[in-house]
Scaffold this active site. Structure first.
Site, PDB file in Angstrom:
ATOM      1  N   GLU A  63      -1.905   9.331  -0.174  1.00 43.36           N
ATOM      2  CA  GLU A  63      -2.107   9.112  -1.491  1.00 43.36           C
ATOM      3  C   GLU A  63      -1.726  10.458  -2.233  1.00 43.36           C
ATOM      4  OE1 GLU A  63      -5.655   7.595  -4.600  1.00 43.36           O
ATOM      5  OE2 GLU A  63      -5.920   7.731  -2.459  1.00 43.36           O
ATOM      6  N   GLU A  85       0.785  -1.341  -0.053  1.00 39.92           N
ATOM      7  CA  GLU A  85      -0.079  -0.049  -0.033  1.00 39.92           C
ATOM      8  C   GLU A  85       0.998   1.056  -0.151  1.00 39.92           C
ATOM      9  OE1 GLU A  85      -3.179   0.422  -0.228  1.00 39.92           O
ATOM     10  OE2 GLU A  85      -3.646  -1.814  -0.172  1.00 39.92           O
TER      11      GLU A  85
END
Length: 242
Positions: free
Chosen positions: A87, A65
């Protein structure tokens, strides 16, 4: 966290504090250990090998991730976990406006943050309630507080969200597939954990590169923990949870 001494943590996350990693300095060993204290069942259920395998699987999933790795990266593509803390260039603000239990706050982004890249208003809301912060009003905290960041990842790992089981129960062999699971070929193993985390985008697809990356991290970490990976590593023949 006796299963993960500092020397092993540093061996796993060789490059997390590399200058190329935006999360440099954000994921210290001490923060990981402190976060695990809030989840006493993590890495403590089952025999010695089961416990080690669960921790290896968790660290592998958070590594994918947050990976900064690439095919020809120094020390290989699976040595670059925990490189990112949020992100980059999200495609949306991850607000599910149809979810009235956890309503979005105007102007807030529920993009991926922390080791598990916690996403969507309903996950921030539930994680906040469980961990004692306002995840809807202050989602940025997950990318600003190292201990809280690890806690959100562990919360997601340990928490069942029906019809999905918890990642924890899968890795400690406490989950028995339902009739719907069997019909969808959701076999128990690391691949089912991937299905829980991001199955809608990654599962049921032959040779998906993201799934391959998750497996590659797990295989490297399993070697470092001196455990086998167990069967059913990918989810290419599984249907996602609806």
């Amino acid at each position: 966290m006796s299963l993960v001494p500092r020397t092993l943590y540093d061996q796993i996350f060789i490059h997390k504090d590399n200058n190329a990693c935006p999360a440099k300095g954000f994921y210290p060993y001490e923060a990981f250990v402190e976060a695990t204290r809030s989840f006493p069942k993590f890495g403590s259920v089952g025999n010695f090998w089961t416990r080690r395998r669960e921790v290896a699987a968790f660290l592998a999933q958070i590594s994918h991730e947050t990976t900064g790795g690439w095919a020809t990266a120094p020390d290989g593509p699976y040595a670059w976990g925990l490189c990112f803390k949020e992100e980059v260039s999200p495609q949306s603000n991850y607000c599910d406006a149809s979810n009235k239990d956890w309503p979005c706050v105007s102007g807030k982004s529920y993009k991926g943050r922390g080791p598990i890249q916690l996403s969507w208003n309903y996950n921030y809301g539930q994680a906040g309630r469980a961990l004692g912060f306002d995840g809807l009003q202050n989602p940025e905290l997950v990318a600003n507080n190292s201990v809280l960041a690890f806690k959100t990842a562990l919360w997601f790992w340990m928490t069942e969200q029906t019809p999905k089981p918890s990642c924890h129960n899968i890795m400690v062999n406490r989950y028995r597939p339902t009739k719907a699971d069997r019909a969808a070929n959701r076999t128990v193993g690391y691949g089912l954990v991937t299905n829980i985390i991001n199955g809608g985008l990654e599962c049921g697809i032959p040779g998906d590169g993201r799934v391959t990356d998750r497996v590659g991290y797990f295989q490297r970490y399993a070697q470092l923990f001196k455990v086998t990976t167990g069967p059913n590593l990918d989810c290419e023949n599984q249907r996602p949870f609806s």
